[in-house]
Write a protein that holds these residues in place. Structure first.
Motif, PDB file in Angstrom:
ATOM      1  N   ALA A   1       9.385  40.361  23.359  1.00  0.00           N
ATOM      2  CA  ALA A   1       8.635  39.137  23.643  1.00  0.00           C
ATOM      3  C   ALA A   1       7.912  39.239  24.978  1.00  0.00           C
ATOM      4  N   VAL A   2       8.539  39.900  25.955  1.00  0.00           N
ATOM      5  CA  VAL A   2       7.916  40.046  27.267  1.00  0.00           C
ATOM      6  C   VAL A   2       6.628  40.856  27.166  1.00  0.00           C
ATOM      7  N   VAL A   3       6.683  41.970  26.456  1.00  0.00           N
ATOM      8  CA  VAL A   3       5.496  42.812  26.295  1.00  0.00           C
ATOM      9  C   VAL A   3       4.379  42.034  25.606  1.00  0.00           C
ATOM     10  N   ASP A   4       4.746  41.231  24.620  1.00  0.00           N
ATOM     11  CA  ASP A   4       3.747  40.437  23.911  1.00  0.00           C
ATOM     12  C   ASP A   4       3.092  39.422  24.838  1.00  0.00           C
ATOM     13  N   GLU A   5       3.865  38.894  25.808  1.00  0.00           N
ATOM     14  CA  GLU A   5       3.327  37.867  26.705  1.00  0.00           C
ATOM     15  C   GLU A   5       2.476  38.465  27.821  1.00  0.00           C
ATOM     16  N   VAL A   6       2.934  39.563  28.429  1.00  0.00           N
ATOM     17  CA  VAL A   6       2.258  40.075  29.624  1.00  0.00           C
ATOM     18  C   VAL A   6       1.133  41.063  29.300  1.00  0.00           C
ATOM     19  N   SER A   7       1.051  41.545  28.062  1.00  0.00           N
ATOM     20  CA  SER A   7      -0.022  42.467  27.707  1.00  0.00           C
ATOM     21  C   SER A   7      -1.310  41.701  27.419  1.00  0.00           C
ATOM     22  N   PRO A   8      -2.454  42.235  27.843  1.00  0.00           N
ATOM     23  CA  PRO A   8      -3.730  41.557  27.599  1.00  0.00           C
ATOM     24  C   PRO A   8      -4.005  41.455  26.104  1.00  0.00           C
ATOM     25  N   PRO A   9      -4.670  40.386  25.668  1.00  0.00           N
ATOM     26  CA  PRO A   9      -4.994  40.259  24.247  1.00  0.00           C
ATOM     27  C   PRO A   9      -6.026  41.296  23.824  1.00  0.00           C
ATOM     28  N   SER A  10      -6.019  41.613  22.545  1.00  0.00           N
ATOM     29  CA  SER A  10      -6.972  42.592  22.007  1.00  0.00           C
ATOM     30  C   SER A  10      -8.377  41.977  21.979  1.00  0.00           C
ATOM     31  N   PRO A  11      -9.414  42.828  21.936  1.00  0.00           N
ATOM     32  CA  PRO A  11     -10.787  42.292  21.882  1.00  0.00           C
ATOM     33  C   PRO A  11     -11.007  41.337  20.706  1.00  0.00           C
ATOM     34  N   ALA A  12     -10.429  41.651  19.552  1.00  0.00           N
ATOM     35  CA  ALA A  12     -10.602  40.771  18.392  1.00  0.00           C
ATOM     36  C   ALA A  12      -9.964  39.413  18.638  1.00  0.00           C
ATOM     37  N   ASP A  13      -8.781  39.419  19.222  1.00  0.00           N
ATOM     38  CA  ASP A  13      -8.109  38.151  19.534  1.00  0.00           C
ATOM     39  C   ASP A  13      -8.892  37.354  20.573  1.00  0.00           C
ATOM     40  N   VAL A  14      -9.458  38.060  21.552  1.00  0.00           N
ATOM     41  CA  VAL A  14     -10.245  37.379  22.576  1.00  0.00           C
ATOM     42  C   VAL A  14     -11.448  36.679  21.952  1.00  0.00           C
ATOM     43  N   THR A  15     -12.124  37.367  21.047  1.00  0.00           N
ATOM     44  CA  THR A  15     -13.297  36.777  20.401  1.00  0.00           C
ATOM     45  C   THR A  15     -12.923  35.515  19.624  1.00  0.00           C
ATOM     46  N   THR A  16     -11.857  35.614  18.835  1.00  0.00           N
ATOM     47  CA  THR A  16     -11.436  34.462  18.035  1.00  0.00           C
ATOM     48  C   THR A  16     -10.976  33.300  18.907  1.00  0.00           C
ATOM     49  N   GLN A  17     -10.128  33.605  19.875  1.00  0.00           N
ATOM     50  CA  GLN A  17      -9.596  32.553  20.729  1.00  0.00           C
ATOM     51  C   GLN A  17     -10.669  31.927  21.621  1.00  0.00           C
ATOM     52  N   ARG A  18     -11.678  32.722  22.022  1.00  0.00           N
ATOM     53  CA  ARG A  18     -12.753  32.171  22.839  1.00  0.00           C
ATOM     54  C   ARG A  18     -13.544  31.142  22.045  1.00  0.00           C
ATOM     55  N   GLN A  19     -13.732  31.393  20.767  1.00  0.00           N
ATOM     56  CA  GLN A  19     -14.424  30.411  19.936  1.00  0.00           C
ATOM     57  C   GLN A  19     -13.652  29.092  19.898  1.00  0.00           C
ATOM     58  N   TYR A  20     -12.323  29.200  19.729  1.00  0.00           N
ATOM     59  CA  TYR A  20     -11.502  27.986  19.722  1.00  0.00           C
ATOM     60  C   TYR A  20     -11.566  27.273  21.073  1.00  0.00           C
ATOM     61  N   TYR A  21     -11.532  28.045  22.141  1.00  0.00           N
ATOM     62  CA  TYR A  21     -11.565  27.464  23.479  1.00  0.00           C
ATOM     63  C   TYR A  21     -12.884  26.746  23.728  1.00  0.00           C
ATOM     64  N   GLU A  22     -13.993  27.403  23.401  1.00  0.00           N
ATOM     65  CA  GLU A  22     -15.302  26.792  23.630  1.00  0.00           C
ATOM     66  C   GLU A  22     -15.478  25.524  22.810  1.00  0.00           C
ATOM     67  N   GLN A  23     -14.963  25.527  21.581  1.00  0.00           N
ATOM     68  CA  GLN A  23     -15.044  24.326  20.748  1.00  0.00           C
ATOM     69  C   GLN A  23     -14.217  23.190  21.343  1.00  0.00           C
ATOM     70  N   ALA A  24     -12.992  23.522  21.781  1.00  0.00           N
ATOM     71  CA  ALA A  24     -12.127  22.503  22.363  1.00  0.00           C
ATOM     72  C   ALA A  24     -12.711  21.972  23.674  1.00  0.00           C
ATOM     73  N   HIS A  25     -13.301  22.853  24.479  1.00  0.00           N
ATOM     74  CA  HIS A  25     -13.872  22.419  25.746  1.00  0.00           C
ATOM     75  C   HIS A  25     -15.088  21.527  25.521  1.00  0.00           C
ATOM     76  N   GLN A  26     -15.869  21.845  24.513  1.00  0.00           N
ATOM     77  CA  GLN A  26     -17.030  21.018  24.191  1.00  0.00           C
ATOM     78  C   GLN A  26     -16.601  19.616  23.750  1.00  0.00           C
ATOM     79  N   GLU A  27     -15.574  19.564  22.910  1.00  0.00           N
ATOM     80  CA  GLU A  27     -15.057  18.261  22.475  1.00  0.00           C
ATOM     81  C   GLU A  27     -14.512  17.474  23.656  1.00  0.00           C
ATOM     82  N   TRP A  28     -13.878  18.176  24.592  1.00  0.00           N
ATOM     83  CA  TRP A  28     -13.339  17.490  25.771  1.00  0.00           C
ATOM     84  C   TRP A  28     -14.466  16.921  26.617  1.00  0.00           C
ATOM     85  N   GLU A  29     -15.518  17.698  26.853  1.00  0.00           N
ATOM     86  CA  GLU A  29     -16.639  17.220  27.664  1.00  0.00           C
ATOM     87  C   GLU A  29     -17.306  16.009  27.040  1.00  0.00           C
TER      88      GLU A  29
END
Length: 328
Positions: free
Chosen positions: A41-69
């Motif tokens: 579990a520690v390795v899963d938490e402290v290791s950087p996310p993969s490029p594919a995960d970053v792309t997917t999660q960034r989309q979710y983040y940008e959508q959530a941030h837009q809704e917040w604004e």
């Protein structure tokens, strides 16, 4: 030979007997296995996310941030207009960390990891302490030992010291090994070690907690003459604590005074150098009954005094019983 030298020899002999028991070895292996498995579990938490995960999660983040604004001002105003407290109407701004765009910081992983190892060591120390004296009652070896060393209080003291030393060693190894592995994996993946001092302090406080658990197991088994009975007391309390915790959650109820005196809250307060617990307060108005949550603080000083008193009571009660009880 001086009395201190003779007592030291008894302690060394008890440590040898404790080390030779299979259950002690099994408990040590289980603690090490728990620490090792948690590193997944520690390795899963402290290791950087993969490029594919970053792309997917960034989309979710940008959508959530837009809704917040677009909506947080209006929603917070509507919440306050409905009569809610302003503090309960804050819609926090989404951050990249909420969407796993960055690795989890060491300061967020280490405290949980060290506390987990502390509780695992606590359980192992309780089991080893209870089985050590419980097995001697059930096999009759205690009576044989007293024929060689008839001074009961010295025998009692040597056994108690051996359990305390073994528990301290187990607690220190479990907590600092966990901390060291978390720090190692964090550095391997390029993370910083901010919060290392606080985590090391928690690991240090885990050592006396393990000692208390070992002494508790030893005392319960001594008083009941059986390992299983000591374990039954611990399991019985775990069941009772669920009921007590529910009843004590009402600050105005008959058990509203109880949370500062519950063992689990004082273990948390000792490990975390102070902790908080939540109770609810019922308010009766013309329109009905409502409940508000109240957060209360339990200090490290309170927990330290609490455990010091219980430790003295356990040691003294065990000595009084061992001094007079028939062990055959």
């Amino acid at each position: 030979m001086t009395r201190s030298g003779s007592f030291l020899r008894l302690v060394v002999a008890e440590l040898g007997r404790l080390r030779s028991r299979r259950l002690t070895l099994a408990a040590a292996l289980l603690v090490l296995a728990a620490v090792g498995l948690f590193q997944i579990a520690v390795v899963d938490e402290v290791s950087p996310p993969s490029p594919a995960d970053v792309t997917t999660q960034r989309q979710y983040y940008e959508q959530a941030h837009q809704e917040w604004e677009q909506g947080h001002v209006a929603q917070e105003k509507d919440c306050r207009d409905s009569g809610q407290a302003p503090a309960d109407c804050v819609w926090p701004e989404p951050s990249p960390a909420d969407y796993a765009l960055t690795a989890t910081a060491f300061a967020d992983v280490a405290p949980t990891a060290v506390q987990l190892s502390a509780y695992v060591a606590l359980l192992a120390a309780f089991l080893v302490g209870a089985s050590f004296i419980g097995a001697e009652f059930s096999t009759g070896s205690l009576a044989n030992w007293l024929t060689f060393v008839p001074q009961r209080l010295r025998v009692y003291g040597s056994k108690l010291v051996a359990v305390a030393l073994a528990s301290a060693l187990g607690g220190a190894v479990a907590s600092f090994l966990m901390l060291g592995l978390v720090a190692l994996f964090t550095r391997l993946y390029g993370g910083g070690l901010t919060g290392l001092g606080e985590a090391a302090a928690t690991a240090g406080r885990a050592v006396p907690v393990a000692v208390l658990a070992g002494v508790a197991g030893f005392t319960f088994a001594l008083l009941t003459r059986h390992t299983v009975a000591a374990l039954g007391i611990a399991l019985g309390y775990l069941v009772a604590s669920a009921v007590l915790g529910t009843l004590a959650s009402n600050a105005d109820g008959p058990l509203g005074w109880l949370p500062p005196w519950l063992p689990e809250n004082n273990v948390a307060a000792f490990l975390e150098h102070g902790t908080t617990y939540t109770q609810y307060v019922l308010t009766v108005t013309a329109s009905g009954t409502s409940g508000d949550s109240v957060e209360k603080h339990l200090s490290f000083g309170h927990s330290a005094a609490y455990w010091a008193v219980l430790l003295v009571l356990a040691v003294v009660s065990g000595a009084l019983v061992f001094r007079r009880r028939d062990v055959t």
